[in-house]
Design a protein around this motif. Sequence first.
Motif, PDB file in Angstrom:
ATOM      1  N   HIS A  57       0.777  -1.127  -0.067  1.00  0.00           N
ATOM      2  CA  HIS A  57      -0.047   0.160   0.124  1.00  0.00           C
ATOM      3  C   HIS A  57       0.648   1.225   0.118  1.00  0.00           C
ATOM      4  O   HIS A  57       0.676   2.245  -0.614  1.00  0.00           O
ATOM      5  N   HIS A  98      -0.640  -7.190  -6.243  1.00  0.00           N
ATOM      6  CA  HIS A  98      -1.133  -6.879  -4.835  1.00  0.00           C
ATOM      7  C   HIS A  98      -2.624  -7.343  -4.904  1.00  0.00           C
ATOM      8  O   HIS A  98      -2.987  -8.138  -3.882  1.00  0.00           O
ATOM      9  N   GLU A 102      -4.121 -10.712  -2.745  1.00  0.00           N
ATOM     10  CA  GLU A 102      -5.080 -10.751  -1.836  1.00  0.00           C
ATOM     11  C   GLU A 102      -6.414 -11.479  -2.174  1.00  0.00           C
ATOM     12  O   GLU A 102      -6.972 -12.189  -1.389  1.00  0.00           O
ATOM     13  N   HIS A 161      -9.773   2.373  -0.882  1.00  0.00           N
ATOM     14  CA  HIS A 161      -9.924   1.115  -0.613  1.00  0.00           C
ATOM     15  C   HIS A 161      -8.945   0.604   0.492  1.00  0.00           C
ATOM     16  O   HIS A 161      -8.938   0.006   1.295  1.00  0.00           O
ATOM     17  N   GLU A 195      -9.320  -1.016   4.313  1.00  0.00           N
ATOM     18  CA  GLU A 195      -8.660  -2.275   4.808  1.00  0.00           C
ATOM     19  C   GLU A 195      -7.991  -1.890   5.786  1.00  0.00           C
ATOM     20  O   GLU A 195      -7.768  -2.790   6.839  1.00  0.00           O
ATOM     21  N   PHE A 208      -8.126  -5.658   8.091  1.00  0.00           N
ATOM     22  CA  PHE A 208      -7.089  -6.095   8.771  1.00  0.00           C
ATOM     23  C   PHE A 208      -7.057  -6.171  10.201  1.00  0.00           C
ATOM     24  O   PHE A 208      -6.556  -7.045  10.892  1.00  0.00           O
TER      25      PHE A 208
HETATM   26 FE   LIG Z   1      -4.696  -4.107  -0.201  1.00  0.00          FE
END
Ligand SMILES: [Fe+2]
Length: 164
Positions: free
Chosen positions: A26, A59, A63, A122, A126, A133
């Motif tokens: 990120h 990424h 995920e 986004h 997360e 998370f």
């Molecule tokens: Fe992500």
Amino acid sequence: MATARRSTKATAGRYRDAITLLKADHQQVKQWFAQFKKLSDASRQQMLARSICQALRLHTSIEEEIFYPAFLEATGNKDIHHEAEVEHQAAERLIVEIEQSNPSDDFFKAKVNVLGEMIKHHVREEEKPGGMFAKARKARMDLKALGQQLAARKSELESEQQAA
Ligand SMILES: [Fe+2]
Ligand SMILES: [Fe+2]
């Protein structure tokens, strides 16, 4: 961005867990989006946009293949899981458009900047308190094992990208 790719690979083993690894991704794309805004040179814009798109593909792939299913299984939280998937799909459409475009397109810069805004949103979802998370940590998922799986899959996909 060959240098960035090399360093990602070289350091893949040192990530403590899945969330640390994903957060580092990120940070990297966030930096690149900020850099992109300052560029005026078309070929550098094109190169950086390509690096951003490639990094985002890696990424979102790891995920979707590994972390999201593990999250859904551990928490049963469909709301958070599905929203994240839908946001990936929306980003993917813009990524395809950017990859098929170039800086001579009047809308090129706007597309990259809008993708940056979408990703910023986004990432916030997360990483925020009570977000995916945080819930993953609470659910006591095996984040170390997942981190290893993510790192392994990421370097596999990186090699595929470089061979393409
Ligand atoms: Fe992500
Ligand atoms: Fe995501």
